[in-house]
Design an enzyme around this catalytic site. Sequence first.
Site, mmCIF file in Angstrom:
data_model
loop_
_atom_site.group_PDB
_atom_site.id
_atom_site.type_symbol
_atom_site.label_atom_id
_atom_site.label_comp_id
_atom_site.label_asym_id
_atom_site.label_seq_id
_atom_site.Cartn_x
_atom_site.Cartn_y
_atom_site.Cartn_z
ATOM 1 C CG ASP A 177 -0.185 3.470 -8.231
ATOM 2 O OD1 ASP A 177 -0.143 4.437 -9.007
ATOM 3 O OD2 ASP A 177 0.014 3.572 -7.013
ATOM 4 C CG ASP A 208 1.539 10.383 -7.871
ATOM 5 O OD1 ASP A 208 1.180 11.549 -7.649
ATOM 6 O OD2 ASP A 208 2.303 9.757 -7.126
HETATM 7 N N1 GLY Z 1 3.392 7.231 -7.283
HETATM 8 C C1 GLY Z 1 4.025 7.154 -6.021
HETATM 9 C C2 GLY Z 1 5.245 7.970 -5.926
HETATM 10 O O1 GLY Z 1 5.643 8.628 -6.866
HETATM 11 O O2 GLY Z 1 5.863 7.949 -4.865
#
Ligand code: GLY
Length: 373
Positions: free
Chosen positions: A88, A149
Amino acid sequence: MWDKAMEQAADKTKRNIGRFGDRFPQVTDGGPAYRLIPNDDWINGFWTGILWLCYERTGDEAFRLAARRAVESFRERLERNVVMDHHDIGFLYSLSSKAQWIVEKDENARQLTLRAADALMKRWRPRLGLIQAWGKEGEPVNGGRIIIDCMMNLPLLYWAHMQTGDRRYLEAASAHADKSRRFLVRGDGSSYHTFIFDQETGDAVGGATHQGYRNGSTWTRGQAWGIYGFALSYRYTGRPEDLDTARRMAKHFVRRLPEDGVVYWDFDAPVGPDTKRDSSASAIAACGLHEIVGHLPADDPDRALLQEALERSMRSLVRDYTPRDPAVQGFIEHGAYGVLGGASVDDCLIWGDYFYLEALSRLTGGRKGYWYE
Ligand code: GLY
């Protein structure tokens, strides 16, 4: 309507600066106030991105000063290596130091962002051809897992390639996008949340969910990350398959929208009176739809469908999902972080707020976020 909604969000943000101090809002957790946390989670960029968007919209120095302070805490985070061992990094640094570089052309912010891109490259596994989302290299299961994601973390690598000319960033990001297209996106345009590969052979093992209803279901926030992520990949690569994947995922999302245009938390969860929505998924998808529509020629047959869905969802968010109670610190209610785990299932979520504001900014002709440039 969009202008007024943006002004209201900026006013609320101005009040929130004093309330939040040097901490970062995460989720509201049942009450009106955000839970405040240090800079050690995946969510810290969203508040910082909100501050930059508000500064660009209003020119008010209070936003700029708060945003710069937040970027300093991202510098410290990188230097002290605080919870940096995950994918992330793209979310975190695109909306903080990269945003500062875009807004102010600040060379220190640019250098910090390049170092963040290098930190993300440590997650690249060349033998498997993927960016590892979670966990340590080689650990069971996570060592061979990709997640949808991650598509939103790739713009940081594309940007680093543009800045430096170093093709390693581009090659990793586009190979990861290829793998995601082949294994996370299904034939009907729906998606797995995660997909696992055998770490010895590289063979496909299968799709698995983490936050969705079941392994083969479509978690709506994951679908939204994919829509927007592939559309952003297209902006860099110009590869028709990236736009085509974004479009297929978007059409699937739009086909399954409920009446009011704001999705439930998973397309395959049974819908009853208590089924949770995820307003954040609809806000993310709105930005993705706007990005896709911007790439389609005027006579494209899907343009009207996608534009109508984008406006319907945003009208609904503005009208029916913004809090009536002025004590609520978030912009939109009824987001769901993790329904099966019981984590913030009907709350304001800071990423929902960020993408709501970015969508309004896009709809009013302002900044389209800080993912590229
Ligand atoms: N990327 C983590 C979520 O969307 O919860």
